[in-house]
Design an enzyme around this catalytic site. Structure first.
Site, PDB file in Angstrom:
ATOM      1  N   TYR A   1      -2.168  -1.123  10.360  1.00  0.00           N
ATOM      2  CA  TYR A   1      -2.120  -1.369   8.912  1.00  0.00           C
ATOM      3  C   TYR A   1      -0.780  -0.918   8.335  1.00  0.00           C
ATOM      4  O   TYR A   1      -0.093  -1.688   7.668  1.00  0.00           O
ATOM      5  CB  TYR A   1      -3.273  -0.635   8.229  1.00  0.00           C
ATOM      6  CG  TYR A   1      -3.406  -0.980   6.753  1.00  0.00           C
ATOM      7  CD1 TYR A   1      -3.888  -2.222   6.351  1.00  0.00           C
ATOM      8  CD2 TYR A   1      -3.058  -0.056   5.770  1.00  0.00           C
ATOM      9  CE1 TYR A   1      -4.014  -2.542   5.005  1.00  0.00           C
ATOM     10  CE2 TYR A   1      -3.179  -0.367   4.425  1.00  0.00           C
ATOM     11  CZ  TYR A   1      -3.655  -1.603   4.046  1.00  0.00           C
ATOM     12  OH  TYR A   1      -3.770  -1.915   2.713  1.00  0.00           O
TER      13      TYR A   1
ATOM     14  N   SER B   1       0.860  -1.178   0.000  1.00  0.00           N
ATOM     15  CA  SER B   1       0.000   0.000   0.000  1.00  0.00           C
ATOM     16  C   SER B   1       0.894   1.224   0.000  1.00  0.00           C
ATOM     17  O   SER B   1       2.064   1.144   0.395  1.00  0.00           O
ATOM     18  CB  SER B   1      -0.879   0.004   1.261  1.00  0.00           C
ATOM     19  OG  SER B   1      -1.530   1.254   1.424  1.00  0.00           O
TER      20      SER B   1
END
Length: 341
Positions: free
Chosen positions: A203, A190
């Site tokens: 995350y 990401s």
């Protein structure tokens, strides 16, 4: 059933390293610039993956589901894996396989389960007739909320899926990939694996860890003819947002005011977040484009998003730092190979 192609890169392209391949690619690009066929058309024409086997994790929805269909339509033998079979998503994919005659095999793999990983990879290798050509580590989860309210249940779950899962999968496919002296691994991280957005819990830490593990793996696999590429998506409206909301609400239900009381506004914002209006097909298209590149010329990282890509500057300085630090060391050939120096 088709058989995965058997291709030994060391035999077919002797004495070619990444630098020479890059030079050849540059020459090809220069020639193409004078041709009447647009470069984008040429790249699309090269995306015939007949005979190539691809194993993708997390295919029940999102990038994984889209990539399975996209690559199969380009001729690949796809092993679409997902957990908790039977499930409606698998039935829907099976209907598509039958109606469109796609070479997709649905295999149960929970990336958190050691035995399922080994069993599922072995079945894919059996059906492929040998080593898997491409592994796409796509499965991932998100549990939002400030770090303080991330209890150990949530923390262990996200690290197990986002970090240990890709590690399990790589360890399972690499022995046969190394024996074949070819292969390709995509790890979907990401842009939050390079920059951080407050309130996204563990995350970013998991994606930072996957970024580091992927880069180290890329260096270590140079002698074995295996390429590693990190896909860095921005925000996309895939099911990870819906699943994240469920996991986050579960976390908030377990938490108490002793931890949540200081983050009222942040928690309210997280409840309203969404993935935007971008096209999730950007990720499968990027994977296909990189798969079509000659071995040894593929990028270490590919940011994917139509909007801002704040990680690009970090990617660039990181590459320069690695080369400057280790370029003249015994690891230098590996480092320079990965970064195309």
């Amino acid at each position: 059933m088709g058989v995965a192609r058997q291709f030994d890169r060391s035999q077919s392209m002797p004495n070619l390293d990444r630098r020479s391949l890059l030079a050849g690619a540059a020459a090809t690009t220069a020639f193409a610039a004078t041709a009447t066929v647009a470069q984008t058309d040429k790249l699309i024409a090269q995306q015939d993956f007949t005979g190539k086997s691809v194993l993708i994790t997390g295919c029940s929805s999102g990038f994984g589901r889209l990539a399975a269909e996209h690559l199969a339509r380009k001729g690949a033998k796809v092993f679409a894996t997902m957990r908790n079979l039977p499930r409606p998503e698998a039935d829907e994919l099976l209907d598509l396989i039958v109606s469109d005659n796609l070479d997709i095999h649905i295999i149960e793999i929970d990336v958190n389960d050691d035995e399922q990983v080994l069993r599922g990879v072995a079945e894919a290798e059996r059906l492929a007739g040998g080593a898997i050509d491409v592994l796409v580590n796509n499965a991932g989860i998100s549990v939002a909320g400030p770090i303080e309210i991330q209890d150990m249940e949530a923390t262990q779950a996200i690290f197990d899926t986002n970090v240990y899962g890709p590690h399990r999968m790589a360890r399972a496919v690499l022995p046969k990939m190394r024996a074949a002296k070819r292969g390709q691994i995509f790890n979907v991280t990401s842009q939050l694996g390079r920059v951080m957005l407050p309130g996204f819990g563990q995350y970013s830490p998991t994606k930072f860890a996957l970024e580091a593990m992927s880069e180290q793996l890329a260096y270590e696999l140079v002698p074995h003819g295996i390429d590693v590429t990190i896909i860095q998506p921005g925000g996309y409206p895939t099911k990870i947002w819906e699943n994240s909301q469920k996991l986050t609400l579960g976390l908030l239900e377990r938490a108490d005011d002793h931890h949540t009381g200081g983050y009222t506004d942040m928690i309210a914002q997280l409840r309203a977040r969404d993935g935007g209006e971008t096209d999730p097909m950007d990720v499968p298209r990027a994977i296909a484009e990189i798969m079509a590149m000659p071995p040894g010329t593929r990028p270490l990282r590919r940011p994917v998003h139509p909007g801002p890509k704040p990680q690009v500057a970090i990617n660039e300085v990181s590459a320069k730092t690695q080369v400057a630090w280790l370029g003249q060391s015994p690891y230098g050939p590996w480092i320079k190979s990965v970064h195309g120096v």
